[in-house]
Design a protein around this motif. Structure first.
Motif, short mmCIF file in Angstrom:
data_model
loop_
_atom_site.label_atom_id
_atom_site.label_comp_id
_atom_site.label_asym_id
_atom_site.label_seq_id
_atom_site.Cartn_x
_atom_site.Cartn_y
_atom_site.Cartn_z
N PHE A 327 -36.49 -18.98 -3.55
CA PHE A 327 -37.49 -17.93 -2.94
C PHE A 327 -37.50 -17.48 -1.20
CE2 PHE A 327 -42.18 -16.98 -1.45
CZ PHE A 327 -42.24 -16.38 -1.91
N ALA A 328 -37.17 -16.13 -1.06
CA ALA A 328 -36.40 -15.94 -0.19
C ALA A 328 -37.05 -15.35 0.88
CB ALA A 328 -35.55 -14.26 -0.04
N PHE A 332 -37.30 -15.64 6.47
CA PHE A 332 -37.73 -15.12 7.30
C PHE A 332 -38.55 -15.40 8.09
CE2 PHE A 332 -38.99 -10.61 9.11
CZ PHE A 332 -37.06 -10.54 9.57
N ALA A 333 -39.89 -15.61 7.35
CA ALA A 333 -40.47 -15.89 8.78
C ALA A 333 -40.37 -17.05 9.32
CB ALA A 333 -42.34 -16.29 7.87
N LEU A 334 -39.51 -18.60 9.30
CA LEU A 334 -38.64 -19.31 9.08
C LEU A 334 -37.87 -19.35 11.35
CD1 LEU A 334 -38.52 -22.68 9.92
CD2 LEU A 334 -36.93 -23.05 7.84
N ALA A 350 -30.85 -19.37 8.88
CA ALA A 350 -32.26 -18.92 8.02
C ALA A 350 -31.95 -17.65 7.64
CB ALA A 350 -33.21 -19.34 8.75
N TYR A 351 -31.86 -16.49 8.85
CA TYR A 351 -31.35 -15.18 8.66
C TYR A 351 -30.15 -15.41 7.65
CZ TYR A 351 -34.55 -13.31 12.25
OH TYR A 351 -35.73 -13.07 13.77
N GLU A 352 -29.63 -15.55 7.84
CA GLU A 352 -28.55 -15.58 6.48
C GLU A 352 -28.53 -15.91 5.07
OE1 GLU A 352 -26.23 -13.70 6.66
OE2 GLU A 352 -25.36 -13.82 8.48
N ALA A 355 -30.75 -13.22 3.86
CA ALA A 355 -30.57 -12.61 3.63
C ALA A 355 -29.67 -12.61 2.26
CB ALA A 355 -29.28 -11.62 4.28
N ALA A 356 -28.97 -14.13 2.47
CA ALA A 356 -28.71 -14.65 0.30
C ALA A 356 -29.22 -14.33 -0.62
CB ALA A 356 -28.19 -15.33 1.33
#
Length: 386
Positions: A327-328, A332-334, A350-352, A355-356
């Protein structure tokens, strides 16, 4: 023919069960391929593939629905569809035995597990479209298509997407007291027509009937007052009547103080009027009642983040990721919090990770790649991973 029709009516009573969720020990199916150009991070792409496969390739459909639910555990449709694909893979006789309530079927471990999946779907949205069951019985030459029974006509019309005919025929059917449970099905049809007051009225009539009978005995499909109250709340929320929705969710909690979904919905109502403090309170209660709900963990984490309570937020976001790593949104929030904490390596990771996993059309994907690239160039401490 009469036996088949009578048993088919049992589908209508398998609606709002109050049974306890069974543990999910399903073997993880291989992620099925999608058509060329499809977004393999899209839950809806897998769900649509499952709908296309349900009749001819139910095993593949089951894998499609499984991965749709993993990619977005907040939506109910793949869960309900998984229940259908389960029965599509069984012998027809076993499904009829299930509808008859034969204990050697209803108490089987695999059946209890899949029933718990259906309950999870209804806890997400008890007014969701529930017509996919038609794939279990609607084969070429099927007798249900020639029935003149208004109950069957109504249910089949609903399953085929003709909500208006369904509502009309079920209005006739519920005049027979033996069909009183079909008021829920008529409410579903009215909900599809955006006749939210009428849908709620059908549910109120069903509740009134239940209270008059004061049913205490559990039968095959456990009727649940809190779920019907909850369904009224969903209908009123869709109408935009927040006061009526709040009242219905409150009544659901009066029936069952442990009913966590009502707290989640109350948090949405609080958000709608800008009352973030109440939203956090409701989400906190929901987590206490159901600590493994990914949607609640994510919502609480983002709310706490917006309030600047980043340490608490990280706890809930990390738990959401632990519960469902595909679950993406929590990533992003983290990542945003970790970047604020100047834990650049962890934030970039975490950003990557977001995106994955995110859908290709999500505008945050480009931003996530950009932030990850920029953070990778900066010195920064590691906080021990995501």
């Amino acid at each position: 023919m009469r036996r088949s029709i009578a048993l088919l009516l049992a589908v209508a009573t398998l609606c709002l069960t109050a049974s306890t969720l069974a543990a999910q020990n399903k073997k993880v199916p291989k992620r099925p391929p999608l058509f060329e150009g499809a977004d393999t991070n899209s839950w809806f792409a897998y769900y649509q593939a499952g709908l296309q496969n349900i009749r001819g390739r139910p095993d593949l459909a089951d894998a499609d629905f499984y991965w749709a639910a993993r990619l977005n555990p907040t939506v109910p449709e793949p869960l309900y569809a998984s229940w259908v694909s389960f029965w599509k893979r069984q012998r027809p006789e076993r499904f009829w035995d299930y509808l008859e309530g034969k204990r050697f079927v209803t108490e089987a471990k695999d059946v209890q597990q899949i029933d718990s999946v259906r309950l999870m779907a209804l806890r997400r949205n008890p007014m969701m479209f529930q017509g996919l069951w038609i794939a279990l019985v609607d084969e070429p030459g099927s007798e249900i298509n020639i029935s003149l029974d208004p109950a069957i006509e109504g249910m089949v019309a609903y399953a085929h997407g003709d909500a208006r005919k369904a509502a009309d025929r079920l209005a006739v059917a519920v005049k027979d007291r033996s069909n009183r449970g079909l008021r829920y099905d008529r409410a579903l049809a009215l909900f599809q027509l955006a006749q939210f007051d009428s849908a709620a009225h059908e549910l109120e009539l069903l509740l009134d009937d239940m209270r008059k009978r004061d049913e205490k005995k559990l039968v095959r499909a456990y009727e649940s007052k809190q779920m019907y109250e909850y369904a009224i709340g969903v209908a009123m929320a869709m109408k935009g009547d927040t006061a009526a929705a709040r009242d219905a969710y409150g009544k659901a909690l009066t029936e069952d103080l442990s009913f966590a979904p009502a707290h989640l919905q109350l948090s949405y109502l609080a958000d709608a009027v800008g009352d973030s403090a109440t939203a956090i309170q409701e989400l906190g209660q929901a987590v206490e009642l159901d600590s493994n709900d990914v949607a609640v963990r994510y919502q609480l984490g983002t709310h706490l983040m917006m309030k600047g309570k980043t340490e608490e937020a990280k706890t809930h976001l990390r738990k959401a990721i632990e519960l469902e790593p595909y679950f993406a949104p929590p990533y992003f929030a983290l990542a945003y919090i970790l970047e604020f904490d100047e834990k650049n390596a962890d934030a970039a990771a975490a950003y990557e990770a977001f995106a994955a996993r995110a859908q290709q059309a999500d505008p945050r994907v480009a931003l996530a790649h950009q932030r990850a690239a920029e953070l990778a160039k900066k010195p920064g401490t590691s906080g021990g991973g995501q």
